[in-house]
Motif scaffolding. Structure first.
Motif, PDB file in Angstrom:
ATOM      1  N   ASN A 164       0.802  -1.225   0.000  1.00 25.53           N
ATOM      2  CA  ASN A 164       0.000   0.000   0.000  1.00 25.53           C
ATOM      3  C   ASN A 164       0.829   1.266   0.000  1.00 25.53           C
ATOM      4  OD1 ASN A 164      -2.380  -1.555   0.114  1.00 25.53           O
ATOM      5  ND2 ASN A 164      -2.080  -1.858   2.316  1.00 25.53           N
ATOM      6  N   GLY A 165       2.147   1.120  -0.009  1.00 22.57           N
ATOM      7  CA  GLY A 165       2.989   2.304  -0.099  1.00 22.57           C
ATOM      8  C   GLY A 165       2.848   3.243   1.086  1.00 22.57           C
ATOM      9  N   ILE A 166       2.803   2.703   2.279  1.00 27.24           N
ATOM     10  CA  ILE A 166       2.677   3.517   3.497  1.00 27.24           C
ATOM     11  C   ILE A 166       4.062   3.956   3.944  1.00 27.24           C
ATOM     12  CG2 ILE A 166       1.950   3.440   5.922  1.00 27.24           C
ATOM     13  CD1 ILE A 166       0.035   1.066   4.937  1.00 27.24           C
ATOM     14  N   SER A 167       4.215   5.220   4.359  1.00 26.25           N
ATOM     15  CA  SER A 167       5.521   5.670   4.841  1.00 26.25           C
ATOM     16  C   SER A 167       5.539   5.664   6.372  1.00 26.25           C
ATOM     17  CB  SER A 167       5.822   7.078   4.345  1.00 26.25           C
ATOM     18  OG  SER A 167       5.091   8.024   5.095  1.00 26.25           O
ATOM     19  N   TRP A 168       6.730   5.398   6.923  1.00 26.00           N
ATOM     20  CA  TRP A 168       6.863   5.378   8.391  1.00 26.00           C
ATOM     21  C   TRP A 168       6.573   6.759   8.960  1.00 26.00           C
ATOM     22  CZ3 TRP A 168       6.512   0.701   9.855  1.00 26.00           C
ATOM     23  CH2 TRP A 168       7.167  -0.337   9.191  1.00 26.00           C
ATOM     24  N   VAL A 222       0.424   8.337  15.030  1.00 24.85           N
ATOM     25  CA  VAL A 222       0.621   7.822  16.394  1.00 24.85           C
ATOM     26  C   VAL A 222       0.964   8.972  17.345  1.00 24.85           C
ATOM     27  CG1 VAL A 222       2.091   6.322  17.817  1.00 24.85           C
ATOM     28  CG2 VAL A 222       1.268   5.505  15.603  1.00 24.85           C
ATOM     29  N   GLY A 223       1.617  10.012  16.799  1.00 23.48           N
ATOM     30  CA  GLY A 223       1.959  11.157  17.631  1.00 23.48           C
ATOM     31  C   GLY A 223       3.273  11.014  18.363  1.00 23.48           C
ATOM     32  N   LEU A 224       4.124  10.138  17.882  1.00 24.75           N
ATOM     33  CA  LEU A 224       5.452   9.980  18.476  1.00 24.75           C
ATOM     34  C   LEU A 224       6.497  10.097  17.360  1.00 24.75           C
ATOM     35  CD1 LEU A 224       4.696   7.087  20.976  1.00 24.75           C
ATOM     36  CD2 LEU A 224       5.389   9.408  21.568  1.00 24.75           C
ATOM     37  N   SER A 225       7.762   9.993  17.745  1.00 27.31           N
ATOM     38  CA  SER A 225       8.834  10.123  16.753  1.00 27.31           C
ATOM     39  C   SER A 225       8.749   8.988  15.738  1.00 27.31           C
ATOM     40  CB  SER A 225      10.182  10.053  17.446  1.00 27.31           C
ATOM     41  OG  SER A 225      10.395   8.741  17.934  1.00 27.31           O
ATOM     42  N   LYS A 226       9.316   9.235  14.549  1.00 25.72           N
ATOM     43  CA  LYS A 226       9.338   8.194  13.525  1.00 25.72           C
ATOM     44  C   LYS A 226      10.248   7.042  13.945  1.00 25.72           C
ATOM     45  CE  LYS A 226      12.856  10.450  10.612  1.00 25.72           C
ATOM     46  NZ  LYS A 226      13.259  11.364  11.691  1.00 25.72           N
ATOM     47  N   GLU A 227      11.272   7.325  14.777  1.00 21.92           N
ATOM     48  CA  GLU A 227      12.207   6.268  15.203  1.00 21.92           C
ATOM     49  C   GLU A 227      11.496   5.271  16.135  1.00 21.92           C
ATOM     50  OE1 GLU A 227      12.891   9.497  15.208  1.00 21.92           O
ATOM     51  OE2 GLU A 227      14.393   9.546  13.602  1.00 21.92           O
ATOM     52  N   TRP A 228      10.841   5.793  17.171  1.00 24.40           N
ATOM     53  CA  TRP A 228      10.164   4.901  18.112  1.00 24.40           C
ATOM     54  C   TRP A 228       9.029   4.154  17.400  1.00 24.40           C
ATOM     55  CZ3 TRP A 228       5.446   3.702  20.090  1.00 24.40           C
ATOM     56  CH2 TRP A 228       5.436   2.901  21.254  1.00 24.40           C
ATOM     57  N   THR A 229       8.271   4.879  16.586  1.00 21.41           N
ATOM     58  CA  THR A 229       7.120   4.274  15.914  1.00 21.41           C
ATOM     59  C   THR A 229       7.546   3.155  14.971  1.00 21.41           C
ATOM     60  OG1 THR A 229       6.032   6.427  16.024  1.00 21.41           O
ATOM     61  CG2 THR A 229       5.088   4.797  14.519  1.00 21.41           C
ATOM     62  N   THR A 230       8.600   3.393  14.210  1.00 27.30           N
ATOM     63  CA  THR A 230       9.068   2.351  13.301  1.00 27.30           C
ATOM     64  C   THR A 230       9.534   1.125  14.072  1.00 27.30           C
ATOM     65  OG1 THR A 230       9.757   4.061  11.742  1.00 27.30           O
ATOM     66  CG2 THR A 230      10.672   1.864  11.403  1.00 27.30           C
ATOM     67  N   ALA A 231      10.310   1.354  15.137  1.00 28.65           N
ATOM     68  CA  ALA A 231      10.779   0.231  15.956  1.00 28.65           C
ATOM     69  C   ALA A 231       9.593  -0.567  16.495  1.00 28.65           C
ATOM     70  CB  ALA A 231      11.663   0.733  17.097  1.00 28.65           C
ATOM     71  N   ALA A 232       8.561   0.138  16.921  1.00 27.33           N
ATOM     72  CA  ALA A 232       7.382  -0.554  17.452  1.00 27.33           C
ATOM     73  C   ALA A 232       6.715  -1.400  16.366  1.00 27.33           C
ATOM     74  CB  ALA A 232       6.397   0.458  18.032  1.00 27.33           C
TER      75      ALA A 232
END
Lengths: 147, 147, 147, 147, 147, 147, 147, 147, 147, 147
Positions: D17-21, D28-38
């Protein structure tokens, strides 16, 4: 005494006296790649070659004899090298390993590219975007035999 | 679904339909080395390249999308390869590793030969004593920066 | 003699004379990160830098020459570090490795963050809930080339 | 069913679906680093976060529950990573490991930089000589206690 | 000279002079666990502690300085310990590892039990069926932070 | 079918139904540590215990039989654990291993602390500076016998 | 000095003076198995035993003290032994490991056969088809406790 | 289909039907040690033995054929076993390895104790201080030949 | 002193004095294969053989005693050999391992080819297409016994 | 589909139909060693050979194509084989490795014995003291080239 002791002595003499591998190769009369590998304990020298190398690095008679003995080969301390320059070569084998295999088999069939009947030539390749290292490898193709 | 699934499908299609890497590369318009690595799951294709590859190997729309995702690279199942053809390359790194390091540093100073800004070209080298595999590697030299 | 011997001599002199890395870096005129890495046997010094470092740690002429030779890099005794401080960094790579990969590729496409054209800066970050270590890493993005 | 199954489903949905982190992180309202790791199975989400992530990637009720379970962390298939981008980070730890240790101890004394009370921020750093990846790491210093 | 040399000297003096760890700890004024770890090269002593330890084991001025340097930690020669007493602890981690993880997460959520802000106390526990080793471990819980 | 299949089914039921280990232990009538280990495939249950656990997690008759078979123990996928919480325990063994050995031998002589005649108790320890995990381990001392 | 140094001295004295383990055991008054293991650095001697062993092998007072210190056990240089005689024992564990496990559990339930409360007796077993090595192992069964 | 599939089927039938190894051995007419090893995929059965085992465990004709094929031996998933019962045997080899070697050589000279012309017998040894596992191993001594 | 010291002394004497293994074997009166293995620390010599070898390589009385002690066998520094000549033999085992197993079992049934009651003979095989190394291995077949 | 799938199918057909490798080799018209290796996924067959093998084992058209593709070689699941028969060969390389190296170099100089231009022949050698396995290996000597 062992070949490793001779290799360490050669490296120390090289560093302290500022000897270049290119100059050693010129005196030995072979490529800088083979000559360097030999000085680093990976190849076997003839008596004549050992005499030339011995003169350059100040080796005594016994040490020159060790240069003429076939060494236990393998120049790296770990199976996966930690040094970044050498690691990049390991990475090439890791990333391109199956590609190399596919293309050699597509051209030649089942067999290998020899690492014994083999030569390597490294050169600087001038490039306005940053000079490049150009390496030419040439290894005899050895087909698997049926029997 | 993962990139590995697509790679396996490509390999199966290649074997069953007798497709050559050279013919794929010609249609993609890039070298056979880069193209093969991409089909084997080591490089990232553009949408146009993925369409060409997808047509050749009969991939559906989803599989073509996976070809455009950066893969987790590394094509070998073990740290020391067991396949004889690929092992010979590992052996070159093991035997000649310190030689390669010495000669690049002698010519360029501290730094590495890039495995990213890099190209490889493999050719048959005719030789009356047995044909040879000739490989030309070209990697940009990247000097360590001080800061 | 080898670069390791020089590194050990530097460490001994540092401990016995209470020399700080920050003071060494100031005299060398480069960052404390690069300077420390060089003193620990991971980077190559120029003759001038080696003279400064040699004066600080009481190295003789031969030892100063070893500082100018490109070292075999890799500062850890095991593939997975046992020291807790260094392990935490390994843990970051292990836990966040795929995250780092995803985000760099999302922003830059296929390629790597260079560890050669690279700098690191460590600072104390005052914080009422407990001071923090703040590290800024900066590495050139190197895109994979097609060929 | 396991967390790994959910991670694979997320990755597949992302690719197809071509979703970006970055867009996930924004929701989600958090950093892209934490969200991607999750999303990659390394962090634990709250019920609210799991609902948002579940909507984005089309996860069912059971899969959303797995996102709220503390995962078995560690995102890499081998102790030494084979992927070139991730390897460069391992190389930093290997080459600079003792430097990092020396400088943190020089500033803070014995202890570690936390990988738990920790944050990471990655940004593109424009540079005429080639854009750079800039990463800021911030970890609380934790001193060893005597007892 | 290195910290390992000092550790070996301490061990030799301990064996030859029949010094007990409990008596060393009493003089240092800290627990026997921390004191023993410090003498075995795993913790960092202050100048005052180093003076006390130095007097007990007959260390000279230089050796006392090494005790004040943060050591490269890790006290075991192999990743899986061969010594039966230490192996039993490794076995506990191996057999009970996932149990420990489940129960700490059930009580505290995602995070870790610190091995830095940590203490250990070992005591003989009298028991008619055979005395027992009773060990109390206490580590601060460190929750993962979101950011 | 194998014990692993039963463990996975238990974990899935736990996650999807929100069952706590403490509640399972209460019903089984044993400690939460032993009960959790048993559910995770590390301990052997009696028919009565298996019936209770089977009712909680919805296991059928065959699966309950597997719970009564002595399992092949070892709960971690790698010799050095990658999960940060479990790694900290491995780190304790690595850093404190020789200390633990010295102190048990100083008190008890040659022998081991049993990991079989053993119990573990984990509790939250309230602390204004941050709650702590308090773990009490108790293992019978087993002296080496001469013969 | 370390226990290893004493072990090497014992071995050297044994070879040069032609001392048999059986004769040492007779003087120590214990089995040849325990006595040999102790001389090879795996068991702890009392002062009286150390005096006897010290007289036999010509050890000085300091070396006799090392014999009374609990050693770091483990007598093999690699995890999988290369010596054919020792390898056959490793092979027994590898081939018969699950069999041993099944049969002890069938007879005794969950638990282990102790390697601490243990004895071993090796004898020549005359046999017309070729003499055999007969080894009797006896280890206390230790049942897992519930708690 | 493979021998492993048959082994798994045997184990499942054993657990679900409560079959004991002793009863299988009695029907096969050989020791419980050899019979268990055979059922666990380590030994080769004759057609008659396979028929008996097949009847006990409900194997079909194809599965009985696999029991008559020499298996790829080795029953453990890791080089160092994680299961505590099996580990104790590995520990015996590790701690007593050099002792075993010394004593066999002292009695027999250079050679090995066969693991092929070999038998094992396990029995419960009643003991008021706790029952013991008594194992008798018998292996033909095979001397190295000169040639 | 150890057997390794004697082996190193033999190798040094061989290199410096130009002694051939064939000449040593002739004087010892056994095959060149067994004799070389013995000199390289893998086999045990009688007093008479040790006297002959000692005279050839200039060993003193103590060193000759070490030659008569059964050595800890295994002549390679790593589990997978790095030396190309020895690696090719490892490759044969790796590539042909299952073939060797199948064919010996097809001819002899379950069992092994002994590496103890074993001989090896290497000869040059003249061949117009390039001389060959011809090796004849002969090992007694040892059938698995039932019991 | 992959070559491994074909190998598994061949093995299953062999076991269930009682096909001998000798009979397959006879039909293929090559040695039993090469033929078995090919059927086990280590060698590449021609279309004619694949047709013969396919008829014997009941392979379909696609499976026959896989037999004609160069396989990824390496037939063992671990670097050190656990199967006793194959291990003995690994042991030969380990114990005799340096002997093999010395003797080939003494006769031929620096180079290797090819594992590609290679043949193997196994035969039963009748012997009143117990039949032996006799194996003749023949590999072309390949000298290192200077360049």
């Amino acid at each position: 005494m062992s070949r490793n002791d001779v290799t360490e002595k050669i490296m120390t003499a090289k560093v302290l006296n500022g000897i270049s591998w290119a100059s050693v190769a010129e005196k030995v009369g072979l490529s800088k790649e083979w000559t360097t590998a030999a000085c680093l304990g990976q190849m076997t020298l003839t008596a004549e070659q050992a005499a030339i190398v011995g003169d350059i690095f100040g080796l005594d008679a016994d040490e020159r004899k060790w240069l003429q003995v076939v060494p236990y080969k393998g120049s790296l301390p770990t199976a996966v090298p930690t040094d970044p320059l050498i690691y990049r070569w390991y990475e090439l084998v890791n990333v391109y390993g199956t590609t190399i295999k596919e293309l050699i088999h597509e051209e030649f069939g089942d067999g290998i590219m020899s690492a014994i009947d083999f030569s390597m030539d490294m050169q600087r390749q001038n490039d306005p975007k940053g000079d490049r290292v150009r390496v030419v490898l040439s290894g005899k193709f050895l087909p698997y035999k049926t029997y």
